[in-house]
Every structure is written in C-alpha cells, then in structure tokens.
Design an enzyme around this catalytic site. Structure first.
Site, PDB file in Angstrom:
ATOM      1  N   ASP A  57      12.288  13.611   7.564  1.00 19.21           N
ATOM      2  CA  ASP A  57      11.153  13.509   6.662  1.00 19.21           C
ATOM      3  C   ASP A  57      10.426  14.853   6.622  1.00 19.21           C
ATOM      4  O   ASP A  57      10.101  15.410   7.677  1.00 19.21           O
ATOM      5  CB  ASP A  57      10.206  12.430   7.225  1.00 19.21           C
ATOM      6  CG  ASP A  57       9.549  11.592   6.160  1.00 19.21           C
ATOM      7  OD1 ASP A  57       9.043  12.187   5.196  1.00 19.21           O
ATOM      8  OD2 ASP A  57       9.509  10.354   6.303  1.00 19.21           O
ATOM      9  N   ASP A  95       8.201  13.661   1.478  1.00 21.07           N
ATOM     10  CA  ASP A  95       6.978  12.881   1.308  1.00 21.07           C
ATOM     11  C   ASP A  95       6.209  13.382   0.071  1.00 21.07           C
ATOM     12  O   ASP A  95       6.124  14.602  -0.162  1.00 21.07           O
ATOM     13  CB  ASP A  95       6.120  13.107   2.569  1.00 21.07           C
ATOM     14  CG  ASP A  95       5.008  12.101   2.736  1.00 21.07           C
ATOM     15  OD1 ASP A  95       5.315  10.924   2.955  1.00 21.07           O
ATOM     16  OD2 ASP A  95       3.823  12.501   2.661  1.00 21.07           O
ATOM     17  N   GLU A 144       9.767  11.340  -2.615  1.00 22.88           N
ATOM     18  CA  GLU A 144       8.847  10.235  -2.880  1.00 22.88           C
ATOM     19  C   GLU A 144       7.931  10.638  -4.031  1.00 22.88           C
ATOM     20  O   GLU A 144       7.235  11.647  -3.933  1.00 22.88           O
ATOM     21  CB  GLU A 144       8.023   9.936  -1.621  1.00 22.88           C
ATOM     22  CG  GLU A 144       7.147   8.715  -1.778  1.00 22.88           C
ATOM     23  CD  GLU A 144       6.020   8.637  -0.750  1.00 22.88           C
ATOM     24  OE1 GLU A 144       5.585   7.523  -0.451  1.00 22.88           O
ATOM     25  OE2 GLU A 144       5.565   9.683  -0.264  1.00 22.88           O
TER      26      GLU A 144
HETATM   27  O1  TEU Z   1       2.945   7.928   1.262  1.00 24.85           O
HETATM   28  C1  TEU Z   1       2.319   8.317   0.073  1.00 24.85           C
HETATM   29  C2  TEU Z   1       1.320   7.391  -0.428  1.00 24.85           C
HETATM   30  O2  TEU Z   1       0.712   7.637  -1.449  1.00 24.85           O
HETATM   31  C3  TEU Z   1       1.075   6.190   0.387  1.00 24.85           C
HETATM   32  O3  TEU Z   1      -0.039   6.456   1.120  1.00 24.85           O
HETATM   33  C4  TEU Z   1       0.960   4.984  -0.441  1.00 24.85           C
HETATM   34  O4  TEU Z   1       0.237   5.159  -1.602  1.00 24.85           O
HETATM   35  C5  TEU Z   1       0.271   3.943   0.328  1.00 24.85           C
HETATM   36  O5  TEU Z   1       0.689   3.987   1.642  1.00 24.85           O
HETATM   37  C6  TEU Z   1       0.606   2.604  -0.193  1.00 24.85           C
HETATM   38  O6  TEU Z   1       0.074   1.730   0.705  1.00 24.85           O
HETATM   39  C7  TEU Z   1       3.441   8.900   2.105  1.00 24.85           C
HETATM   40  C8  TEU Z   1       3.936   8.257   3.381  1.00 24.85           C
HETATM   41  O7  TEU Z   1       4.999   7.395   3.070  1.00 24.85           O
HETATM   42  C9  TEU Z   1       2.797   7.568   4.050  1.00 24.85           C
HETATM   43  O8  TEU Z   1       3.182   6.874   5.196  1.00 24.85           O
HETATM   44  C10 TEU Z   1       1.778   8.624   4.417  1.00 24.85           C
HETATM   45  O9  TEU Z   1       0.632   8.007   4.929  1.00 24.85           O
HETATM   46  C11 TEU Z   1       1.382   9.460   3.202  1.00 24.85           C
HETATM   47  O10 TEU Z   1       2.484   9.882   2.428  1.00 24.85           O
HETATM   48  C12 TEU Z   1       0.702  10.721   3.666  1.00 24.85           C
HETATM   49  O11 TEU Z   1       1.629  11.553   4.288  1.00 24.85           O
END
Ligand code: TEU
Ligand code: CA
Length: 570
Positions: free
Chosen positions: A98, A199, A241
C-alpha cells in the site's frame, strides 16, 4: 485485449492488524501472515494486498506513515517482510504494498522539519497557507469531519489534512516530493514486490487554491511520470483507490496504452446505501441500482481498460450485513459473491469474507477504535443528535465492522491471538471460523469457504470468465440478477476456439422464492450448473422454474445458444 500476467488472477486483502497474531501481543503480524499462506493458496488466491505495515504512530492504523523504509515493530522486521516475499514466491503468489501518496504522518521527519519555519527546505513538501482574519484559509472539510486546516502556532500558518490532523497532505507539485515517493516505490520493487495499491490516488493532483481536490489537472501527468520514473519497465500489478471517479476516467487510468495503472477501485456500488455525500446518512438501495452501475462499468471498460471487483475492504462494512441477509448468511453471501466475481475484472476478496464474517455492534462508543467513527460520533453529539440514532449509523457503517479479528477456530478469541486482541472478536466466531468451515466441508455440508474455492477455481479455469464481454438480461427485475459472459471476437484478441463458451449467471438476490421468466427457464432446463450455491439440496439438473431465496448459479451453454440469449434481452 493483450493478455497480462495478472488478468486471470484473484487478489486477497489482508488487514495485518487483524489477520493473525503469532506472538500473543493481541496484534496481527507478518509471521502470522506467513503461517496462513497455505490456507490462502488453497483458497485459490494469487495476489496479496497488505494494508500498510510501515512504521507509523497508528493514528489511522498505519495509513499515517512515519517511515516507509522500516516495518512497524508490532508487525515484525524487514527480515520478516523478506521472508514473507520469499514464501510467497515459493507458492507462485505475489505481494502488493500500500502506498499512501496523499499524506504522511505528522511525525514523518519531513513534516517535523516542515513545521519549524517558513524558509525550511521541507516547508514546501506540505501544504501551508495563511489564515483569513483568524479563520482557516478555506472551508474545506476533512473526510473525517471538521476543518481540513490545522492551525500551527509555530509559524502562525495552517496546514492541510484531508484526513486526520496527524495526516498532513503532501504537495505533489513539488518535484522533490514526487521523487521521495518514486524512491519508496523503487525500494519496494527491489525488495521483490509485484505491485502496489495506491491510497486515494485521485487526490494527489489537487489544486487547493482553486478548491479542486479530486482529479486535479496534473493527476494523470503525475501518474504517468511515476510509472515511467519508478517502475523500471516492470509489468507491475497496480490498483489506485479513486473515490471521485467515473467510467471515462476509469478507462483512462487502466487503458494499457496510457501506461498508468492496471485498474482502479471505484466506489459507486458501495455508495448506494448512503444519501448524498454523507456515508453516515443511510438509505436502502434497490437491486436495479446495482445493476445500472455494474453495467455501466462492465460495458464502459470492455476492450479498453480493466475493472476491479469488490464488496469489502478495511473501510467498508461486511457485505452480508450490508446488502445480504445475516439470517441467511451462506445463501446471501454466496449469491453476492457469484453475481460480482464472475463479472469482467479482478476480484479482491477481503479477509474473512470467504467465511461470511458479519458486522459488529459494540454497545459503547468507547469500544470502537476507528478514528473516523470517533470523529463522526463527537461531531454528531455536538450537534445534539441522540446516542441511539448515531449508533444506528455506526452499526451500519463504522469501519470497525470489517476490522474485527479474523476468525480461525473455536479457541478463545477465535484463535486470532493467545493474548487480548486489540479489537474484540465477533461473538459469532463459535460457528463462523475457518476450522469449523473445513470440518463441515469434510462432513459433506455446504460452506461458504467451499463455495469461494469453487468460484475462484471456475473463474481461473475458463478464459471466457476473464475475457468475455458482459451482457445483462432482464435489467428491470428487482429480484433476479441475470447476465452472461461470452468473448466478443470483434473486440477481443483471443481467437482460440476452446474459448468460445458462454457462461450464464442467474441469481435470485432476494429473500423470497422467485419464479424465472418462462423463456429463461426453457433455455436452461435440464442443464447441470457449473456452480450452484444450493446444489447439495437440489437435484443436479435444473428441473424447477423457480429459485429459492438467494439461490444462484452459473451455467455453461454452447456457443449457438447465444442468439437465443440475446433474444431474451428484450
Ligand atoms: O481511504 C480513503 C477514504 O476516503 C476513506 O476514508 C473512505 O472515504 C472512508 O473510510 C469510508 O468510510 C483510504 C484508506 O483506505 C483509509 O483506510 C484511510 O483512512 C484513508 O485513505 C486515509 O489514508
Ligand atoms: Ca503480534
């Protein structure tokens, strides 16, 4: 589509904190992962995606990275990582890491330096702005609630954090920042990883002064530069993502001609149970809404790019609790898996999904760990919303739903740890766990674990399920999900007659018995499905014109049935 080494492979996401604890400290670790590789291989998994295991103060459980070149102590050492990569190679499996390119931890040495004074060489690694008459520079909000700007007394300026205030956003417009990430990527490629999950990749091109966060003007320029500068010509498996995206961007990211990523994660289907932009504002989706979204992505990317297929990840609630039926976990879980993972794209299975793990409900907010959940709770309380109403949203949507420990057996704490787990185990582990599933399977009972194995094996065996086009039937039905896959030779470069098969997928996505349309029934009558979630309780061949609740199957038809199927479309 020119075949790539990963096209027919299946990926599995591990949330290391919750997967398997090897030393009894209550926290999953790399040695624990290594001890379960045979389990994953047996399931049919090829690619492992590890959520971050780098050194981190854990404000957002590892998504706040302090140092990409060292492993977080509680997860193990760099030697453990090397051992993991070696053990994966031995099994012909691949690892993807990641990369959190939008931000670092506020404890990252570059941010520590950046804060010191405005002339510091690292100042411009992050995004600092002056306030407006004692207010933040703009009204941008953090994804985790509250202002995205944090005031810092040291220099009397604000820094941007789209997530927690311990996750300051980096400034990708600074070439030195980009070089810092390219170094990290090269380092991990040299360690032997086969790719990356990026991410929130859609945020890195942000233009904060024009209020553009997602899909900034230079986003694709930066991705291309990253690929060219750091991939060293290697064919990696990469997934970005992208919350704020659409089919045409999805196709751009994943079109091999563009030289960007293998695919992206899009979130339209998992946003269907929210009203508007707030994930905590609940609504009940209709089946046709899922179908419309899947069809758009399936058709939009066919012959151009590549889809990812997922229901779950470490941010999303467990799919059976969310879109299935907890009281009919096996049937609804297998139905949802079948309807999605036989589509065109790469399936990503999230740990425990193959067991039908369910969402969690803690009585007290104190029992929750997730920062997003806590920040939502405090904000909602400060607006005067009552505890019960808030908890309703938290039960449905908290990220801790998917973060409770993996359920391995009936020992205390589900065999996840011999110590005290960092997050409590779901009480249903007594019957929902790997050992019990294996035992039931051995005793000839149907299990979700067995179903996932069969589903994955079928997908990997049949090139049509990798390359075939998606044709939806009966789009208006609110109970039946029906589509077929067949290779479209005018678009696809595969020309092997062995591949001219048709696979018809029929799912009753409802808790009611459902009658099949008569012409559909006549087409499939007498066939023996290749995959059938209720096969243990049914005659082998299809002899009934109705489906039981969540009954689902995949049927292989001969190529000359295609015209007949197409005529059913109307
Ligand atoms: O997630 C991106 C994100 O926007 C998420 O926070 C999402 O909108 C939210 O969790 C929905 O509940 C990524 C990662 O997957 C997440 O675990 C991290 O907290 C976030 O980025 C920040 O790095
Ligand atoms: Ca441990």
């Amino acid at each position: 589509m020119k075949p790539q080494w990963w096209h027919s492979l299946v990926a599995y996401q591990i949330y290391p904190r919750s997967f398997c604890d090897s030393n009894g400290d209550g926290i999953g670790d790399i040695k624990g992962i290594i001890s379960k590789l045979d389990y994953l291989k047996d399931l049919g998994i090829d690619i492992l995606w590890l959520s971050p295991v780098y050194d981190s103060p854990n404000d957002d459980n590892g998504y706040d990275i302090r140092n990409y070149y060292t492993i977080q102590e509680e997860y193990g050492t760099m030697e453990d990582m090397e051992h993991l990569i070696h053990e994966l190679n031995q099994r012909n499996m691949f690892l993807i890491m990641d990369i959190v390119a939008n931000h670092t931890s506020d404890e990252h040495p570059f941010f520590v330096a950046s804060r010191q004074n405005i002339t510091n060489p690292y100042r411009d690694f992050y995004i600092w702005r002056k306030g407006e008459n004692g207010n933040p520079p703009s009204s941008i909000e953090s994804v985790f609630k509250g202002s995205a700007w944090e005031y810092d007394t040291l220099t009397d300026e604000y820094y941007l954090h789209l997530f927690s205030k311990k996750q300051p956003d980096v400034n990708w417009h600074n070439p030195k920042v980009r070089e810092m990430f390219y170094d990290i990527i090269r380092f991990w490629i040299d360690k032997g990883v086969s790719g990356f999950r990026f991410d929130v990749i859609d945020l890195i091109g942000k233009d904060i002064d024009s209020n553009i966060l997602s899909n900034g003007p230079l986003l694709h320029t930066y991705i291309k530069e990253m690929v060219q500068t750091s991939f060293q010509g290697k064919e990696l498996f990469t997934v970005g993502e992208a919350h704020g995206t659409n089919v045409s961007l999805g196709s751009k990211y994943s079109d091999p001609k563009e030289n960007e990523l293998s695919m992206i994660f899009q979130f339209e289907h998992v946003a269907l149970d929210q009203n508007g932009v707030d994930k905590w504002d609940l609504r009940t989706p209709k089946l046709t809404e899922f179908k419309t979204i899947f069809k758009r992505w399936q058709e939009g990317l066919y012959g151009k790019g590549w889809n990812s297929l997922f229901w779950n990840n470490h941010d999303q609630p467990r799919v059976i609790s969310r879109f299935g039926d907890e009281h009919n976990a096996y049937a609804s879980g297998s139905c949802l898996a079948l309807l999605l993972y036989l589509q065109h794209g790469t399936p990503f299975i999230y740990q425990g999904e193959e067991l039908g793990m369910l969402g969690i409900r803690f009585d007290s907010i104190e029992d929750y760990n997730d920062i997003e959940t806590h920040q939502f709770y405090s904000e909602a309380r400060s607006k005067g919303i009552d505890h019960t109403a808030i908890m309703k949203s938290i039960y449905a949507k908290s990220r801790d739903n998917s973060r409770t420990p993996m359920q391995w057996n009936t020992d205390i704490h589900a065999g996840f740890t011999t110590g005290t787990p960092w997050l409590p185990v779901h009480p249903n582990y007594i019957h929902c766990n790997v050992a019990s599933e294996l035992q039931k399977d051995h005793d000839g009972e149907q299990t979700l674990l067995r179903f996932y194995k069969e589903l994955i094996a079928l997908r990997k065996k049949e090139p049509t399920l990798t390359y075939g086009a998606y044709h939806e039937l009966f789009p208006e039905s609110e109970t039946l999900y029906v589509y077929f896959r067949s290779i479209d030779f005018s678009i696809d470069t595969l020309k092997n007659p062995k591949e001219t098969k048709i696979f018809l997928i029929i799912c009753n996505v409802s808790s009611e018995k459902t009658e099949l349309p008569i012409l559909l029934y006549k087409t499939i009558q007498g066939y023996t499905p290749k995959l059938h979630n209720l096969k243990l309780h049914m005659p082998k061949a299809i002899l009934h014109s109705h489906l039981e609740p969540y009954e689902s199957m995949c049927i292989q038809l001969s190529h000359n049935e295609k015209e007949k199927l197409i005529s059913l479309k109307i």
